[in-house]
Design a protein around this motif. Structure first.
Motif, PDB file in Angstrom:
ATOM      1  N   CYS A 284      51.045  29.734  45.352  1.00  0.00           N
ATOM      2  CA  CYS A 284      50.491  30.673  46.099  1.00  0.00           C
ATOM      3  C   CYS A 284      50.233  30.192  47.468  1.00  0.00           C
ATOM      4  O   CYS A 284      50.357  30.989  48.449  1.00  0.00           O
ATOM      5  CB  CYS A 284      49.273  31.203  45.656  1.00  0.00           C
ATOM      6  SG  CYS A 284      49.675  32.332  43.854  1.00  0.00           S
ATOM      7  N   GLN A 331      48.012  38.355  40.240  1.00  0.00           N
ATOM      8  CA  GLN A 331      46.514  38.485  40.672  1.00  0.00           C
ATOM      9  C   GLN A 331      46.005  37.353  41.524  1.00  0.00           C
ATOM     10  O   GLN A 331      45.272  37.668  42.404  1.00  0.00           O
ATOM     11  CB  GLN A 331      45.869  38.463  39.224  1.00  0.00           C
ATOM     12  CG  GLN A 331      46.088  39.541  38.276  1.00  0.00           C
ATOM     13  CD  GLN A 331      45.342  39.512  37.071  1.00  0.00           C
ATOM     14  OE1 GLN A 331      44.689  38.612  36.708  1.00  0.00           O
ATOM     15  NE2 GLN A 331      45.202  40.830  36.297  1.00  0.00           N
ATOM     16  N   THR A 334      47.664  37.952  45.043  1.00  0.00           N
ATOM     17  CA  THR A 334      47.018  39.304  45.777  1.00  0.00           C
ATOM     18  C   THR A 334      45.625  38.761  46.465  1.00  0.00           C
ATOM     19  O   THR A 334      45.292  39.320  47.360  1.00  0.00           O
ATOM     20  CB  THR A 334      46.798  40.217  44.566  1.00  0.00           C
ATOM     21  OG1 THR A 334      48.278  40.669  44.010  1.00  0.00           O
ATOM     22  CG2 THR A 334      46.222  41.560  45.433  1.00  0.00           C
ATOM     23  N   ARG A 335      44.826  38.168  45.530  1.00  0.00           N
ATOM     24  CA  ARG A 335      43.408  37.883  45.736  1.00  0.00           C
ATOM     25  C   ARG A 335      43.476  36.808  47.130  1.00  0.00           C
ATOM     26  O   ARG A 335      42.868  37.108  48.051  1.00  0.00           O
ATOM     27  CB  ARG A 335      42.657  37.104  44.773  1.00  0.00           C
ATOM     28  CG  ARG A 335      41.344  36.397  45.110  1.00  0.00           C
ATOM     29  CD  ARG A 335      40.495  35.863  43.752  1.00  0.00           C
ATOM     30  NE  ARG A 335      41.521  34.986  43.171  1.00  0.00           N
ATOM     31  CZ  ARG A 335      41.429  33.683  43.463  1.00  0.00           C
ATOM     32  NH1 ARG A 335      40.906  33.280  44.384  1.00  0.00           N
ATOM     33  NH2 ARG A 335      42.020  32.959  42.534  1.00  0.00           N
ATOM     34  N   ARG A 338      44.659  38.712  50.471  1.00  0.00           N
ATOM     35  CA  ARG A 338      43.790  39.601  50.873  1.00  0.00           C
ATOM     36  C   ARG A 338      42.832  38.790  51.781  1.00  0.00           C
ATOM     37  O   ARG A 338      42.247  39.119  52.794  1.00  0.00           O
ATOM     38  CB  ARG A 338      42.983  40.318  49.673  1.00  0.00           C
ATOM     39  CG  ARG A 338      43.531  41.527  49.079  1.00  0.00           C
ATOM     40  CD  ARG A 338      42.912  41.886  47.961  1.00  0.00           C
ATOM     41  NE  ARG A 338      41.761  42.775  48.654  1.00  0.00           N
ATOM     42  CZ  ARG A 338      40.555  42.983  48.239  1.00  0.00           C
ATOM     43  NH1 ARG A 338      40.470  42.675  46.613  1.00  0.00           N
ATOM     44  NH2 ARG A 338      39.577  43.307  48.586  1.00  0.00           N
ATOM     45  N   ASP A 343      48.830  41.928  53.170  1.00  0.00           N
ATOM     46  CA  ASP A 343      49.049  42.848  52.263  1.00  0.00           C
ATOM     47  C   ASP A 343      50.218  42.353  51.100  1.00  0.00           C
ATOM     48  O   ASP A 343      51.071  41.573  51.495  1.00  0.00           O
ATOM     49  CB  ASP A 343      49.485  44.031  52.783  1.00  0.00           C
ATOM     50  CG  ASP A 343      48.499  44.584  53.794  1.00  0.00           C
ATOM     51  OD1 ASP A 343      47.173  44.309  53.479  1.00  0.00           O
ATOM     52  OD2 ASP A 343      48.681  45.344  54.585  1.00  0.00           O
ATOM     53  N   VAL A 344      49.955  42.744  49.984  1.00  0.00           N
ATOM     54  CA  VAL A 344      50.862  42.459  48.767  1.00  0.00           C
ATOM     55  C   VAL A 344      51.681  43.914  48.576  1.00  0.00           C
ATOM     56  O   VAL A 344      50.562  44.662  48.192  1.00  0.00           O
ATOM     57  CB  VAL A 344      50.234  41.701  47.664  1.00  0.00           C
ATOM     58  CG1 VAL A 344      51.495  41.637  46.590  1.00  0.00           C
ATOM     59  CG2 VAL A 344      49.722  40.405  48.176  1.00  0.00           C
ATOM     60  N   GLU A 346      54.780  45.813  46.092  1.00  0.00           N
ATOM     61  CA  GLU A 346      55.637  45.638  44.929  1.00  0.00           C
ATOM     62  C   GLU A 346      56.888  46.561  45.253  1.00  0.00           C
ATOM     63  O   GLU A 346      56.348  47.704  45.564  1.00  0.00           O
ATOM     64  CB  GLU A 346      55.147  45.788  43.770  1.00  0.00           C
ATOM     65  CG  GLU A 346      54.296  44.677  43.431  1.00  0.00           C
ATOM     66  CD  GLU A 346      53.345  44.750  41.813  1.00  0.00           C
ATOM     67  OE1 GLU A 346      53.266  43.777  41.135  1.00  0.00           O
ATOM     68  OE2 GLU A 346      53.549  46.026  41.089  1.00  0.00           O
TER      69      GLU A 346
END
Length: 479
Positions: A284, A331, A334-335, A338, A343-344, A346
């Motif tokens: 990540c 998850q 995404t965290r 942010r 932005d994420v 799909e």
């Protein structure tokens, strides 16, 4: 949302009180699960389910209205996961052991205990009605009920004090900031903080955006239009690619691959959850750093994959990939995205491997990630059809004249034709040969035109491959 799990200690009386709370709330959760649907299969409203739970458990004189509300929410959510109503609380393996007499009835009841859950409420003091975080090492559980069970009468409050272990590193910083935010007296400054208490740990769940000085927060960058970072998830390989669209987002010819990187997870089948999380966290961080480098405002992921499968028949690896690792990665990404102002998104990823390998000069996972990034850019541009236009030259790897055969009118036809003819279209992944000496954290090794470095710390799984041109006069460090 972010969750931090912390060990705790408490007195014997407080532990017995918590066990009683868990016993009654677990029964309320099972009741909510059983009554979440009508006998004819239609769904009941959460309000009706809550009234059923309250009518059965108010007489116990232990749970307050908020604890029963939380039990209702948990039961309804579990029924959405298993709508057929056949969920075994405590686990099917434990039930079989109980049937065979391998465990006692008390042990089986212990396995059926659900953690005590209290959802956050920003309208209440310290962001929760029943559990309060006093400081980074102290939590107080409060259950208040009217003496006669109604709205009138004297309120009886039972409490339990939990001493949390002192955390280190980023977790300690987060808990200290969270305690300061929870102590804000103004209602406008309160946040939602949810808790889950087991025999040994307290799980604290909150929105990291609510912490102004979160250690993972990064200064946002000015995003450039027409750029996105795509990620292709595979059992052992993760492809990262930054795509730039110049012109029409529905054409692969107008899409340029700016940078790509390939991650080999290389985790053992019996890898611990902590090791898996540490490895995925490193991925990540690499993805967010690459997006910030090229000023991408969006990271695009694939959805609609169904079940991922490993190349072998290992049940444990397939279970890890399907039901844990991918969800945790999404998850976590995404965290962290942010917190970095990214932005994420799909998108549907059907035929992305076929299109990516035919259109872009990159390893298999990176080529697919480039096509996923292009689809994200097209979605942001308002284009409904995510598949690119099928034009001459887009399949030049398979047809020498660069023209698509007349009978192939869509990408679905191209995919089926390639599969039926058993044509190898996937670009190979670079890999380190068996027995080669790997690179350490102080240097970079070269292999097949790729720079190879470790993803995380020394003796941790994960390798990062980056394409790099090899100069003729350069001294290449070999394995």
């Amino acid at each position: 949302m972010q969750t931090i799990s912390i060990p705790y200690r408490c007195s014997d009386n407080d532990r017995r009180f918590l066990e009683e709370l868990r016993r009654v709330q677990s029964a309320a959760i099972r009741t909510a699960y059983s009554n979440a649907q009508h006998p004819d299969g239609t769904k009941r409203s959460e309000k009706d389910v809550r009234e059923i739970v309250k009518s059965r458990f108010t007489k116990h004189g232990l749970l307050d209205s908020w604890a029963m509300h939380c039990a209702t929410r948990v039961g309804v959510l579990k029924r959405k996961l298993r709508p057929e109503g056949h969920m075994v609380f405590g686990g099917r393996a434990g039930l079989e052991r109980r049937r065979k007499g391998l465990i006692s009835n008390d042990e089986w009841k212990r396995m059926r205990l659900h953690p005590f859950v209290s959802y956050g409420d920003s309208q209440k003091v310290r962001g929760n009605q029943n559990i309060h975080l006093l400081n980074d090492t102290t939590i107080v559980v409060k259950i208040g009920r009217k003496e006669d069970g109604g709205r009138s009468g004297r309120t009886l409050t039972r409490t339990a004090c939990l001493d949390l272990a002192r955390m280190r590193g980023a977790a300690a910083t987060i808990m200290h900031q969270l305690a300061e935010v929870c102590a804000q007296p103004e209602k406008a400054q309160r946040i939602n903080v949810s808790y889950s208490i087991t025999d040994t740990h307290v799980s604290v769940t909150f929105d990291p955006i609510d912490l102004p000085n979160h250690p993972q927060r990064r200064r946002p960058v000015a995003a450039k239009k027409g750029r996105a970072l795509g990620i292709d998830l595979n059992p052992n390989w993760i492809g990262l690619a930054v795509a730039k669209v110049i012109g029409d987002p529905s054409r692969t010819e107008d899409t340029e691959l700016l940078e790509d990187a390939l991650v080999k997870l290389d985790m053992a089948v019996d890898a611990s959850p902590e090791l898996v999380r540490e490895t995925l966290a490193a991925v990540c961080d690499r993805a967010i750093s690459m997006a910030r480098k090229h000023r991408c405002g969006t990271i695009v992921l694939e959805k609609g994959l169904g079940k991922l499968r490993s190349s072998g028949k290992s049940r444990s690896l397939n279970r890890l990939l399907n039901y844990w690792a991918r969800t945790v990665f999404v998850q976590m990404l995404t965290r962290r995205a942010r917190l970095a102002g990214i932005d994420v998104l799909e998108v549907w990823a059907g035929y992305s491997s076929t299109i990516g390998n035919l259109a872009f000069d990159a390893p298999d996972a990176c080529a697919s990630a480039t096509e996923i990034a292009r689809r994200g850019i097209a979605r942001l541009a308002g284009i409904k059809d995510v598949l690119p236009a099928l034009e001459e030259g887009c399949v030049s790897r398979l047809w020498k004249n660069g023209k698509v055969p007349a009978e192939l009118g869509s990408w679905q036809d191209v995919h089926r034709t390639i599969k039926a003819a058993k044509i190898g279209y996937r670009r190979p992944h670079p890999d380190v040969p068996i027995g080669a000496r790997g690179s350490d954290v102080h240097g970079t090794s070269m292999f097949c035109g790729h720079a190879v470095v470790r993803l995380g710390r020394r003796h941790r799984p994960g390798l990062l491959f980056r394409p790099t041109p090899v100069k003729p006069d350069a001294v290449v460090r070999t394995f």
